[in-house]
Design an enzyme around this catalytic site. Structure first.
Site, PDB file in Angstrom:
ATOM      1  N   GLU A   7      -4.727  -6.225  -1.684  1.00  0.00           N
ATOM      2  CA  GLU A   7      -5.503  -4.991  -1.639  1.00  0.00           C
ATOM      3  C   GLU A   7      -6.256  -4.715  -2.933  1.00  0.00           C
ATOM      4  O   GLU A   7      -7.151  -3.887  -2.956  1.00  0.00           O
ATOM      5  CB  GLU A   7      -4.595  -3.810  -1.298  1.00  0.00           C
ATOM      6  CG  GLU A   7      -5.356  -2.584  -0.836  1.00  0.00           C
ATOM      7  CD  GLU A   7      -4.483  -1.540  -0.179  1.00  0.00           C
ATOM      8  OE1 GLU A   7      -4.558  -0.381  -0.588  1.00  0.00           O
ATOM      9  OE2 GLU A   7      -3.710  -1.897   0.745  1.00  0.00           O
ATOM     10  N   ASP A 103      -1.166  -3.531   1.005  1.00  0.00           N
ATOM     11  CA  ASP A 103      -0.048  -2.618   0.768  1.00  0.00           C
ATOM     12  C   ASP A 103       0.734  -2.437   2.063  1.00  0.00           C
ATOM     13  O   ASP A 103       0.142  -2.286   3.146  1.00  0.00           O
ATOM     14  CB  ASP A 103      -0.566  -1.257   0.277  1.00  0.00           C
ATOM     15  CG  ASP A 103      -0.649  -1.210  -1.241  1.00  0.00           C
ATOM     16  OD1 ASP A 103      -0.449  -2.250  -1.877  1.00  0.00           O
ATOM     17  OD2 ASP A 103      -0.925  -0.126  -1.780  1.00  0.00           O
ATOM     18  N   TYR A 308       8.076  -0.016  -3.842  1.00  0.00           N
ATOM     19  CA  TYR A 308       6.895   0.517  -3.166  1.00  0.00           C
ATOM     20  C   TYR A 308       6.951   2.048  -3.111  1.00  0.00           C
ATOM     21  O   TYR A 308       7.957   2.622  -2.685  1.00  0.00           O
ATOM     22  CB  TYR A 308       6.807  -0.053  -1.752  1.00  0.00           C
ATOM     23  CG  TYR A 308       5.573   0.371  -0.999  1.00  0.00           C
ATOM     24  CD1 TYR A 308       4.323  -0.116  -1.345  1.00  0.00           C
ATOM     25  CD2 TYR A 308       5.671   1.265   0.069  1.00  0.00           C
ATOM     26  CE1 TYR A 308       3.182   0.273  -0.647  1.00  0.00           C
ATOM     27  CE2 TYR A 308       4.530   1.653   0.765  1.00  0.00           C
ATOM     28  CZ  TYR A 308       3.293   1.157   0.404  1.00  0.00           C
ATOM     29  OH  TYR A 308       2.171   1.554   1.085  1.00  0.00           O
TER      30      TYR A 308
END
Length: 612
Positions: A7, A103, A308
């Site tokens: 990304e 992501d 994350y």
């Protein structure tokens, strides 16, 4: 050649290193049978109205609602973006298969799938799904790639969200801007959105409640006995004269303890952080905006220091349990945490509880925790503060509960009742991980003290001495003026909590869990919504509080349709989007409901009388 698409460039470099691809090319890295390329976040967007029909370019409410028969996407018109898309398209044409390394979330899935559609991808697609960017996590992720078919519900949820926001945003914004042109200052449109407008309505409604608040003044008697503040049990007196009269009757008479009650209790560690909880805590402690906190924790994630960040769960999966000791061992190498890690490792066996590990509370990601990677470079002051919050919350989760004693004492003076309560910490437990009073911070700005500026009796957290039922002694009573206070303006912390729980400011963790499914917005988007309201001039910051501007208040007053302002209804839509993500609800049904709703909104507004 196997093509990996990340990304952003920084993540692509980490992936290339993991795959032993080191040859830099324009727009990608090559080597070892792989090409690793990247997007810059979004490279694509839904088409604008005029891309479907030229006459839709005009802002004319007679053309509403604007709903294309079939929605399409296009590249974002920016040269660097268009060039990168061309490079990806060329690489896709040469690839044996593609690994989607975006992501690991709904928005990340949408970004990558749109790029692959415009690149006319015909080869198989696999999905890398990881919760951290450490070498161990990436190696495990590449060994356990998901299929593209598994990701379709997530993509459909992201697509339904994007199209739904387009339908409501385009139509409602044009409807109110064209109908109330005199309110559109400097030709700036009256922006209306599916999440933005209910959020603004929360702020406006709270502000009106404060402005219309009529304070009530009463008077109560408090007395000081053995350095403990006792407050009257009965309702306060409506006038100072009545209170002073009663005070005179009590001054020369002894205070007698009539009732004692001591309860032993436990305080459990706070839950691990999800994104919203982290944003709330950072705003409470450091006055960081939600956007600043998101950017900072994202930076820590990309530096491999935390997992994350865009998550909405406070739990860990049970298969992560065996990795906890190694994370702790690495954290022990960091001077600030050595003292707190040693007792955990010396126990030999860590406690494993459902408050931390619960597979039923996990979707695609787990709570935000440190990876155990030791920082090799100096963190910025903001990164250090956020990292410290995450680490201490993680460490505290494995400490025992704090043990407390709550004492309630009742007394009387000439049959006039008083009561006092106090708390003692018998065993610090998890509290030792924090500095004194650190876990007691409030999310509200300080308010003036009630009553007189100087007082013989000051209310505070009280440590109770040993009392005996029936004991008597002198006391020091006084009259205290009490003025009722209006609700407080929203801070980013309290607004985030209210968005998370469908318009209800809920601090109880268990109850908050039950309301999350109906929250408005997603953890990753709530910060952007708050920033949008500020940038568009609908709100402004005063200190740490959020205030609605005249423009923001005017917009909410103009919108008569409660659908557009309803936190509960928007929360119900969010619940359906989450059900789509789980494959339990039809995205076409969600969009059809929204299309019907926008038809009703447009028709009702156009038929209503115009008023300035």
């Amino acid at each position: 050649m196997i093509l990996c698409i990340a990304e952003k460039p920084s993540v692509a470099r980490d992936l290339a290193k993991q795959l032993k691809a080191f040859s830099m090319k324009e727009g990608y890295i090559e080597g070892n049978g792989y090409a690793v390329t990247w997007t810059f976040g979004h490279l694509c967007m839904l088409k604008d109205p005029e891309d479907y029909h030229s006459w839709w370019k005009q802002w004319d409410n007679r053309m509403l609602p604007i709903i294309p028969k079939r929605f399409g996407i296009k590249p974002i018109p920016q040269k660097s973006y268009e060039r990168q898309l061309d490079i990806i398209t060329e690489l896709v044409a040469k690839a044996e298969y593609v690994i989607n390394c975006g992501d690991a979330g709904q928005e990340g899935e949408l970004i990558q799938q749109w790029v692959l559609q415009l690149a006319k991808c015909k080869v198989p697609i696999k999905r890398l799904w990881v919760s951290s960017l450490t070498e161990e996590a990436l190696a495990e992720g590449f060994q356990n790639l998901r299929t593209n078919e598994e990701m379709q519900p997530l993509y459909h949820a992201g697509l339904a969200r994007a199209i739904g926001d387009w339908i409501l945003g385009i139509n409602a914004t044009r409807l109110y801007t064209t109908r109330y042109r005199s309110y559109a200052a400097s030709r700036q449109p009256l922006s209306v959105g599916r999440v933005q407008t209910p959020t603004l309505a929360l702020i406006v409604d709270r502000q009106k409640e404060i402005e219309n608040f009529v304070p009530q003044t009463t008077y109560e008697i408090r007395t000081l006995y053995r350095q403990v503040v006792f407050r009257q049990i009965d309702e306060a007196f409506p006038t100072e004269a009545e209170a002073q009269h009663k005070l005179q009757l009590l001054e020369e008479k002894p205070f007698e303890v009539t009732k004692l009650e001591v309860k032993q209790g436990r305080e459990y560690p706070q839950r691990l952080f999800d994104l919203t909880a982290l944003q709330v805590e950072a705003n409470k402690r450091f006055k960081f905006s939600a956007g600043d906190t998101l950017n900072t924790i994202q930076s820590l994630y990309e530096k491999k220091l935390t997992t994350y960040p865009r998550v909405d769960t406070n739990y860990l999966p049970e298969d992560l349990w065996p990795k906890i000791p190694s994370i702790l061992q690495n954290l022990q190498k960091i001077a600030e945490y050595t003292l707190f890690v040693e007792p955990l490792l010396s126990k030999g066996k860590l406690s494993k509880t459902k408050r931390v590990f619960d597979n039923k509370k996990i979707t695609d990601h787990h709570a935000i925790i440190p990876t155990g990677v030791v920082p090799t470079s100096t963190l910025s002051p903001q990164e250090q503060k956020i990292y410290d919050l995450v680490v201490r919350r993680f460490l505290a989760a494995f400490y025992p509960e704090a043990k407390i004693s709550t004492t309630s004492v009742e007394g009387q003076v000439d049959s006039f009742g008083f009561k006092a309560t106090g708390k003692q910490v018998l065993s610090e437990g998890w509290r030792v991980v924090y500095q004194p009073n650190e876990e007691e911070d409030t999310d509200e700005p300080a308010t003036p003290k009630e009553g007189k500026e100087s007082s013989k009796v000051e209310e505070k957290e009280q440590i109770m001495p040993n009392f005996t039922k029936g004991e008597q002694g002198p006391h020091l009573p006084e009259v205290k003026k009490k003025t009722s206070q209006p609700p407080k303006y929203y801070t980013e912390a309290t607004l985030l909590r209210t968005m998370e729980t469908a318009g209800k400011l809920v601090e109880d963790e268990a109850l908050r869990d039950g309301l999350k499914q109906n929250g408005i917005g997603r953890p990753s988007t709530r910060a952007a919504i708050i920033e949008t309201l500020l940038k568009r001039g609908y709100t402004q910051k005063q200190g740490n509080s959020l205030r609605a501007t005249e423009r923001g208040i005017a917009l909410i007053d103009l919108i008569k349709d409660t659908t557009l302002k309803s936190v509960e209804l928007t929360g119900a839509w969010e619940c359906k989007l989450r059900a789509i993500e789980r494959g339990e609800y039809s995205p076409s049904l969600f969009l059809n409901e929204l299309k019907q709703q926008i038809h009703l909104i447009v028709n009702e507004e156009m038929q209503s009388p115009y008023s300035k």
